[in-house]
Design a protein around this motif. Sequence first.
Motif, PDB file in Angstrom:
ATOM      1  N   ILE A  33     -12.417  57.524  -9.572  1.00 30.29           N
ATOM      2  CA  ILE A  33     -13.869  57.320  -9.530  1.00 30.29           C
ATOM      3  C   ILE A  33     -14.209  55.844  -9.654  1.00 30.29           C
ATOM      4  O   ILE A  33     -15.048  55.330  -8.918  1.00 30.29           O
ATOM      5  N   LEU A  34     -13.544  55.154 -10.584  1.00 34.39           N
ATOM      6  CA  LEU A  34     -13.822  53.727 -10.770  1.00 34.39           C
ATOM      7  C   LEU A  34     -13.342  52.895  -9.582  1.00 34.39           C
ATOM      8  O   LEU A  34     -13.908  51.849  -9.285  1.00 34.39           O
ATOM      9  N   GLY A  35     -12.310  53.351  -8.899  1.00 31.60           N
ATOM     10  CA  GLY A  35     -11.784  52.614  -7.755  1.00 31.60           C
ATOM     11  C   GLY A  35     -12.504  52.909  -6.457  1.00 31.60           C
ATOM     12  O   GLY A  35     -12.287  52.231  -5.452  1.00 31.60           O
ATOM     13  N   LEU A  36     -13.384  53.903  -6.462  1.00 28.79           N
ATOM     14  CA  LEU A  36     -14.092  54.296  -5.245  1.00 28.79           C
ATOM     15  C   LEU A  36     -14.891  53.150  -4.611  1.00 28.79           C
ATOM     16  O   LEU A  36     -14.864  53.003  -3.382  1.00 28.79           O
ATOM     17  N   PRO A  37     -15.570  52.311  -5.384  1.00 30.89           N
ATOM     18  CA  PRO A  37     -16.293  51.205  -4.739  1.00 30.89           C
ATOM     19  C   PRO A  37     -15.384  50.222  -4.013  1.00 30.89           C
ATOM     20  O   PRO A  37     -15.836  49.488  -3.135  1.00 30.89           O
ATOM     21  N   LEU A  38     -14.098  50.202  -4.356  1.00 29.82           N
ATOM     22  CA  LEU A  38     -13.167  49.290  -3.698  1.00 29.82           C
ATOM     23  C   LEU A  38     -12.563  49.867  -2.425  1.00 29.82           C
ATOM     24  O   LEU A  38     -11.835  49.179  -1.709  1.00 29.82           O
ATOM     25  N   ALA A  39     -12.853  51.113  -2.109  1.00 28.56           N
ATOM     26  CA  ALA A  39     -12.272  51.764  -0.937  1.00 28.56           C
ATOM     27  C   ALA A  39     -12.562  51.011   0.362  1.00 28.56           C
ATOM     28  O   ALA A  39     -11.642  50.812   1.168  1.00 28.56           O
ATOM     29  N   PRO A  40     -13.792  50.555   0.596  1.00 25.81           N
ATOM     30  CA  PRO A  40     -14.030  49.802   1.838  1.00 25.81           C
ATOM     31  C   PRO A  40     -13.207  48.515   1.905  1.00 25.81           C
ATOM     32  O   PRO A  40     -12.717  48.143   2.966  1.00 25.81           O
ATOM     33  N   LEU A  41     -13.031  47.870   0.769  1.00 28.24           N
ATOM     34  CA  LEU A  41     -12.236  46.651   0.734  1.00 28.24           C
ATOM     35  C   LEU A  41     -10.773  46.962   1.062  1.00 28.24           C
ATOM     36  O   LEU A  41     -10.136  46.245   1.833  1.00 28.24           O
ATOM     37  N   ARG A  42     -10.246  48.032   0.494  1.00 30.14           N
ATOM     38  CA  ARG A  42      -8.868  48.433   0.784  1.00 30.14           C
ATOM     39  C   ARG A  42      -8.704  48.757   2.274  1.00 30.14           C
ATOM     40  O   ARG A  42      -7.696  48.418   2.883  1.00 30.14           O
ATOM     41  N   GLY A  43      -9.698  49.416   2.844  1.00 26.89           N
ATOM     42  CA  GLY A  43      -9.650  49.729   4.276  1.00 26.89           C
ATOM     43  C   GLY A  43      -9.674  48.470   5.124  1.00 26.89           C
ATOM     44  O   GLY A  43      -8.935  48.354   6.112  1.00 26.89           O
ATOM     45  N   THR A  44     -10.497  47.519   4.744  1.00 28.88           N
ATOM     46  CA  THR A  44     -10.582  46.256   5.477  1.00 28.88           C
ATOM     47  C   THR A  44      -9.265  45.498   5.396  1.00 28.88           C
ATOM     48  O   THR A  44      -8.800  44.948   6.390  1.00 28.88           O
ATOM     49  N   ILE A  45      -8.651  45.497   4.223  1.00 28.91           N
ATOM     50  CA  ILE A  45      -7.366  44.829   4.052  1.00 28.91           C
ATOM     51  C   ILE A  45      -6.297  45.510   4.908  1.00 28.91           C
ATOM     52  O   ILE A  45      -5.499  44.844   5.568  1.00 28.91           O
ATOM     53  N   ALA A  46      -6.294  46.825   4.930  1.00 29.00           N
ATOM     54  CA  ALA A  46      -5.314  47.560   5.730  1.00 29.00           C
ATOM     55  C   ALA A  46      -5.481  47.251   7.219  1.00 29.00           C
ATOM     56  O   ALA A  46      -4.490  47.054   7.937  1.00 29.00           O
ATOM     57  N   ILE A  47      -6.713  47.177   7.677  1.00 26.35           N
ATOM     58  CA  ILE A  47      -6.976  46.841   9.084  1.00 26.35           C
ATOM     59  C   ILE A  47      -6.516  45.423   9.377  1.00 26.35           C
ATOM     60  O   ILE A  47      -5.891  45.155  10.402  1.00 26.35           O
TER      61      ILE A  47
END
Length: 80
Positions: A7-21
Amino acid sequence: MGLITGILGLPLAPLRGTIAIGEQVLHQAEEAFYDPAVIKRQLESVERMHEEGALSDAEAEWWEETLLERLIEGTERDRT
């Protein structure tokens, strides 16, 4: 991953996706940059331009050295 961490890491999900891309784009760019077939075509282009007089001897030599270094580096990268 626990519920609270998730739950606490959910706001970082878009950042993780951007890094993966970004990592995938970098990988694809490196594959194209070190592709032996691409480098061979570029060497042929340098030779043709030199024969046509579009490149001086020094320019053609610099390009050939640069491309051959890239080819060697790409070969070494493939071994690891």
